[in-house]
Design a protein around this motif. Structure first.
Motif, PDB file in Angstrom:
ATOM      1  N   VAL A 244       0.707  -1.303  -0.117  1.00  0.00           N
ATOM      2  CA  VAL A 244      -0.014   0.082  -0.596  1.00  0.00           C
ATOM      3  C   VAL A 244       0.921   1.254  -0.391  1.00  0.00           C
ATOM      4  CG1 VAL A 244      -1.573   1.576   1.312  1.00  0.00           C
ATOM      5  CG2 VAL A 244      -1.664  -1.426   1.238  1.00  0.00           C
ATOM      6  N   THR A 248       0.809   4.150  -2.737  1.00  0.00           N
ATOM      7  CA  THR A 248       0.375   5.511  -2.114  1.00  0.00           C
ATOM      8  C   THR A 248       1.650   6.107  -2.665  1.00  0.00           C
ATOM      9  OG1 THR A 248      -0.783   4.907  -0.533  1.00  0.00           O
ATOM     10  CG2 THR A 248       0.144   7.367  -0.437  1.00  0.00           C
ATOM     11  N   GLU A 249       2.785   6.438  -2.358  1.00  0.00           N
ATOM     12  CA  GLU A 249       3.633   6.734  -3.249  1.00  0.00           C
ATOM     13  C   GLU A 249       3.836   7.169  -4.647  1.00  0.00           C
ATOM     14  OE1 GLU A 249       8.991   7.079  -3.262  1.00  0.00           O
ATOM     15  OE2 GLU A 249       7.982   5.465  -2.491  1.00  0.00           O
ATOM     16  N   SER A 252       0.904   9.614  -5.041  1.00  0.00           N
ATOM     17  CA  SER A 252       1.593  11.336  -5.274  1.00  0.00           C
ATOM     18  C   SER A 252       2.988  12.036  -6.037  1.00  0.00           C
ATOM     19  CB  SER A 252       2.706  11.329  -3.387  1.00  0.00           C
ATOM     20  OG  SER A 252       1.358  10.530  -2.752  1.00  0.00           O
TER      21      SER A 252
END
Length: 258
Positions: A244, A248-249, A252
């Protein structure tokens, strides 16, 4: 007599279930109903009425006729309808056209299993100009309405339906005649119950529907287990290959370029 007789009277003794004897009068109508019209004939209708009124008691009328003069048929229909005794009509061959009108005078109308009945529009022959043709058309329309009166009184069918049946020249076997109300029953042989047992059948749509639903329900319950008894299927975890945090990185980074 102007017209050739197309009817015949006979009589014979009959015994009822209680052993009482009586004389049954039988009227047979065979062949064409009046080879010549009764329109201007006073002798033949008077003779028929005299013979009809010469006796008393119930009468049975046997009909085997392809039809004929509608005026004669109308007069015979009226005479039989006004007769004080019971009138039973039995069609043993054919009651077509004008003969079918006479049949409607019966308190009870029976059809032989192999007999036929036919109804159609009245017809005539006309000569002259368009005014004479129109008179003939108007006359035929009135004759048709008078014939429908007899059919409607016996069958209970609507005038519109009877008119349509006449337009189509409708032929009916015994079953169809009974179904439409032109006859009451089909003639059968007198046989004992021992030779032919009586079978009674009744059709109920609701009973059939319920029986069908019960069978479907039983089959469904047999082939399918209740939900509570079904085995639990374990959820299989899918390995995406990324955590996860990694996802998420990456989101971004993509967001910074938008």
């Amino acid at each position: 007599m102007k017209n050739k007789k197309f009817w015949n009277w006979t009589s014979h003794k009959v015994t009822d279930q209680e052993g009482n004897e009586s004389v049954e009068r039988v009227l047979s109508l065979n062949g064409t109903i009046a080879e010549e019209s009764w329109y201007d004939d006073d002798v033949t209708p008077a003779l028929f009425r005299d013979e009809l009124d010469s006796g008393e008691g119930d009468i049975t009328v046997w009909i085997n006729s392809p039809g004929g003069d509608c005026i004669a048929a109308a007069q015979i229909f009226n005479m039989l309808s006004e007769y004080k005794g019971k009138v039973t009509v039995k069609v043993d061959g054919i009651a077509a056209s004008a003969a079918s009108v006479i049949a409607m005078a019966g308190d009870k109308v029976y059809m032989s299993p192999v007999s036929m009945m036919m109804i159609h529009n009245p017809a005539t022959i006309a000569f002259g100009d368009h005014a004479e043709m129109q008179k003939a058309i108007d006359m035929l329309e009135q004759v048709k309405e008078s014939i429908i009166n007899a059919y409607a009184q016996k069958t209970g069918q609507s005038r519109a339906k009877l008119s349509h049946l006449m337009d189509a020249e409708t032929w009916m076997d015994a079953n169809k005649a009974v179904e439409l109300g032109f006859a009451d029953e089909i003639l059968t042989r007198n046989v004992s119950d021992e030779e032919h047992p009586s079978v009674s059948m009744m059709f109920s749509r609701k009973a059939v529907d319920n029986a069908l639903m019960n069978k479907v329900s039983a089959k469904f319950e047999k082939e399918h287990k209740p939900v509570a008894q079904q085995a639990k299927i374990p959820v299989q975890e899918t390995d995406t290959g990324r955590s996860v945090a990694e996802i998420t990185e990456r989101l971004s980074i993509i967001k910074n370029f938008i």
